[in-house]
Design a protein around this motif. Structure first.
Motif, mmCIF file in Angstrom:
data_model
loop_
_atom_site.group_PDB
_atom_site.id
_atom_site.type_symbol
_atom_site.label_atom_id
_atom_site.label_comp_id
_atom_site.label_asym_id
_atom_site.label_seq_id
_atom_site.Cartn_x
_atom_site.Cartn_y
_atom_site.Cartn_z
ATOM 1 N N GLN A 166 -21.046 19.112 -85.057
ATOM 2 C CA GLN A 166 -21.891 20.283 -84.890
ATOM 3 C C GLN A 166 -21.822 21.260 -86.059
ATOM 4 O O GLN A 166 -22.738 22.054 -86.246
ATOM 5 C CB GLN A 166 -21.553 20.996 -83.578
ATOM 6 C CG GLN A 166 -21.852 20.146 -82.360
ATOM 7 C CD GLN A 166 -23.298 19.680 -82.331
ATOM 8 O OE1 GLN A 166 -24.231 20.468 -82.383
ATOM 9 N NE2 GLN A 166 -23.501 18.370 -82.259
ATOM 10 N N SER A 167 -20.768 21.210 -86.848
ATOM 11 C CA SER A 167 -20.677 22.134 -87.983
ATOM 12 C C SER A 167 -21.338 21.573 -89.235
ATOM 13 O O SER A 167 -21.597 22.314 -90.178
ATOM 14 C CB SER A 167 -19.222 22.487 -88.276
ATOM 15 O OG SER A 167 -18.500 21.336 -88.675
ATOM 16 N N ALA A 168 -21.626 20.295 -89.250
ATOM 17 C CA ALA A 168 -22.263 19.693 -90.422
ATOM 18 C C ALA A 168 -23.718 20.138 -90.508
ATOM 19 O O ALA A 168 -24.399 20.302 -89.493
ATOM 20 C CB ALA A 168 -22.187 18.174 -90.344
ATOM 21 N N ASP A 169 -24.187 20.314 -91.734
ATOM 22 C CA ASP A 169 -25.587 20.690 -91.949
ATOM 23 C C ASP A 169 -26.499 19.474 -91.889
ATOM 24 O O ASP A 169 -27.705 19.613 -91.714
ATOM 25 C CB ASP A 169 -25.719 21.413 -93.291
ATOM 26 C CG ASP A 169 -24.921 22.706 -93.291
ATOM 27 O OD1 ASP A 169 -25.253 23.595 -92.489
ATOM 28 O OD2 ASP A 169 -23.940 22.809 -94.061
ATOM 29 N N ALA A 170 -25.927 18.288 -92.032
ATOM 30 C CA ALA A 170 -26.675 17.036 -91.880
ATOM 31 C C ALA A 170 -25.698 15.962 -91.444
ATOM 32 O O ALA A 170 -24.554 15.927 -91.885
ATOM 33 C CB ALA A 170 -27.348 16.643 -93.180
ATOM 34 N N ARG A 171 -26.173 15.079 -90.561
ATOM 35 C CA ARG A 171 -25.364 13.986 -90.045
ATOM 36 C C ARG A 171 -26.133 12.687 -90.205
ATOM 37 O O ARG A 171 -27.272 12.587 -89.756
ATOM 38 C CB ARG A 171 -25.040 14.216 -88.565
ATOM 39 C CG ARG A 171 -24.204 15.460 -88.327
ATOM 40 C CD ARG A 171 -24.120 15.873 -86.866
ATOM 41 N NE ARG A 171 -25.371 16.315 -86.260
ATOM 42 C CZ ARG A 171 -25.928 17.506 -86.463
ATOM 43 N NH1 ARG A 171 -25.372 18.355 -87.289
ATOM 44 N NH2 ARG A 171 -27.048 17.846 -85.867
ATOM 45 N N LEU A 172 -25.492 11.704 -90.828
ATOM 46 C CA LEU A 172 -26.123 10.400 -91.024
ATOM 47 C C LEU A 172 -25.289 9.330 -90.339
ATOM 48 O O LEU A 172 -24.063 9.344 -90.431
ATOM 49 C CB LEU A 172 -26.240 10.073 -92.517
ATOM 50 C CG LEU A 172 -27.068 11.045 -93.359
ATOM 51 C CD1 LEU A 172 -26.914 10.718 -94.839
ATOM 52 C CD2 LEU A 172 -28.520 10.977 -92.949
ATOM 53 N N TYR A 173 -25.965 8.401 -89.693
ATOM 54 C CA TYR A 173 -25.272 7.292 -89.055
ATOM 55 C C TYR A 173 -25.975 5.992 -89.427
ATOM 56 O O TYR A 173 -26.789 5.490 -88.671
ATOM 57 C CB TYR A 173 -25.235 7.491 -87.531
ATOM 58 C CG TYR A 173 -24.539 6.364 -86.817
ATOM 59 C CD1 TYR A 173 -23.206 6.071 -87.086
ATOM 60 C CD2 TYR A 173 -25.203 5.583 -85.887
ATOM 61 C CE1 TYR A 173 -22.558 5.036 -86.453
ATOM 62 C CE2 TYR A 173 -24.561 4.546 -85.233
ATOM 63 C CZ TYR A 173 -23.243 4.276 -85.521
ATOM 64 O OH TYR A 173 -22.611 3.254 -84.893
ATOM 65 N N PRO A 174 -25.682 5.475 -90.626
ATOM 66 C CA PRO A 174 -26.303 4.223 -91.067
ATOM 67 C C PRO A 174 -25.307 3.054 -91.029
ATOM 68 O O PRO A 174 -24.831 2.603 -92.065
ATOM 69 C CB PRO A 174 -26.700 4.555 -92.502
ATOM 70 C CG PRO A 174 -25.588 5.465 -92.953
ATOM 71 C CD PRO A 174 -25.139 6.220 -91.732
ATOM 72 N N PRO A 175 -24.940 2.538 -89.842
ATOM 73 C CA PRO A 175 -23.856 1.561 -89.767
ATOM 74 C C PRO A 175 -24.127 0.243 -90.489
ATOM 75 O O PRO A 175 -23.196 -0.468 -90.811
ATOM 76 C CB PRO A 175 -23.672 1.339 -88.268
ATOM 77 C CG PRO A 175 -24.981 1.683 -87.675
ATOM 78 C CD PRO A 175 -25.529 2.790 -88.538
ATOM 79 N N PHE A 176 -25.371 -0.072 -90.763
ATOM 80 C CA PHE A 176 -25.670 -1.347 -91.412
ATOM 81 C C PHE A 176 -26.260 -1.175 -92.800
ATOM 82 O O PHE A 176 -26.781 -2.109 -93.383
ATOM 83 C CB PHE A 176 -26.590 -2.182 -90.520
ATOM 84 C CG PHE A 176 -25.944 -2.507 -89.206
ATOM 85 C CD1 PHE A 176 -24.974 -3.500 -89.122
ATOM 86 C CD2 PHE A 176 -26.264 -1.793 -88.066
ATOM 87 C CE1 PHE A 176 -24.356 -3.786 -87.916
ATOM 88 C CE2 PHE A 176 -25.642 -2.076 -86.851
ATOM 89 C CZ PHE A 176 -24.685 -3.073 -86.777
ATOM 90 N N ALA A 177 -26.184 0.032 -93.352
ATOM 91 C CA ALA A 177 -26.722 0.293 -94.690
ATOM 92 C C ALA A 177 -25.716 -0.149 -95.748
ATOM 93 O O ALA A 177 -24.514 -0.039 -95.568
ATOM 94 C CB ALA A 177 -27.018 1.778 -94.856
ATOM 95 N N GLY A 178 -26.240 -0.624 -96.864
ATOM 96 C CA GLY A 178 -25.391 -0.915 -98.011
ATOM 97 C C GLY A 178 -25.113 0.381 -98.755
ATOM 98 O O GLY A 178 -25.665 1.442 -98.433
ATOM 99 N N VAL A 179 -24.285 0.294 -99.774
ATOM 100 C CA VAL A 179 -23.892 1.480 -100.533
ATOM 101 C C VAL A 179 -25.100 2.153 -101.181
ATOM 102 O O VAL A 179 -25.247 3.376 -101.110
ATOM 103 C CB VAL A 179 -22.810 1.125 -101.579
ATOM 104 C CG1 VAL A 179 -22.555 2.279 -102.514
ATOM 105 C CG2 VAL A 179 -21.527 0.717 -100.881
ATOM 106 N N ALA A 180 -25.982 1.371 -101.811
ATOM 107 C CA ALA A 180 -27.151 1.953 -102.492
ATOM 108 C C ALA A 180 -28.068 2.667 -101.491
ATOM 109 O O ALA A 180 -28.528 3.785 -101.753
ATOM 110 C CB ALA A 180 -27.915 0.881 -103.247
#
Length: 187
Positions: A113-127
């Motif tokens: 809740q304190s983050a200004d943005a939250r990403l959850y890409p469990p299957f994304a590669g580094v790029a």
């Protein structure tokens, strides 16, 4: 943007992942502060702490890896410090173990809740992860600026407490008669 890249850095896999994501973000034109580059092996001294604080204070944004069964405590502290001084925070979680437990909501509420943005890409590669972080940073910076602006216009909580009329604290009620010790009896 100047990015402070926070994350666990205790295993070879963590160190390598941090270096890969730093390189990918750097390739997108960002300047990266990666704490593991500046820390001596096993170093736990005041100079390391001061150097990392300076990195957060000079950053335009903090990007933090929240992977693991429970996010790294040092990373969480860095995010809290950034939040407190008005530096935008983007957190991401690639840990697939949490995907069946509401992803970003599967760990500490204070972090999500304190983050200004939250990403959850469990299957994304580094790029792809780096591109998603890059795309999210302007909105995160805008949310942070709004949050800081609202906080600046709100009355200071400490001053509000001082200005509040003095209220006497309620007294504790005596225990019920049945639980009182009989007169004259010692412990």
């Amino acid at each position: 943007m100047r990015i402070y890249l926070a994350g666990p850095l205790f295993t070879l896999a963590e160190i390598n992942f941090n270096a890969e994501i730093a390189a990918a973000l750097s390739a997108l034109g960002h300047e990266i502060w990666l704490p593991q580059i500046y820390e001596k092996e096993g170093s736990r001294d005041a100079a390391t702490f001061a150097r990392d604080l300076r990195g957060i204070e000079q950053a335009e944004i903090v990007v933090a890896n929240m992977d693991g069964a429970d996010p790294d405590s040092g990373t969480c502290w860095e995010c809290g410090y950034a939040y407190g001084i008005g530096v935008p925070v983007v957190i991401f979680r690639t840990d697939r173990r949490s995907r069946n437990r509401s992803g970003m909501n599967s760990y500490n509420l204070m972090m999500t809740q304190s983050a200004d943005a939250r990403l959850y890409p469990p299957f994304a590669g580094v790029a792809e992860l780096a591109q998603r972080i890059d795309a999210e940073m302007p909105q995160a910076a805008a949310r942070c600026a709004d949050r800081v602006s609202r906080a600046a216009s709100a009355p200071n909580v400490r001053n509000r407490r001082r200005a509040a009329p003095h209220r006497q604290a309620p007294k504790f009620a005596p225990p019920p008669a049945a639980s009182r010790r009989p007169e004259g009896r010692q412990k």
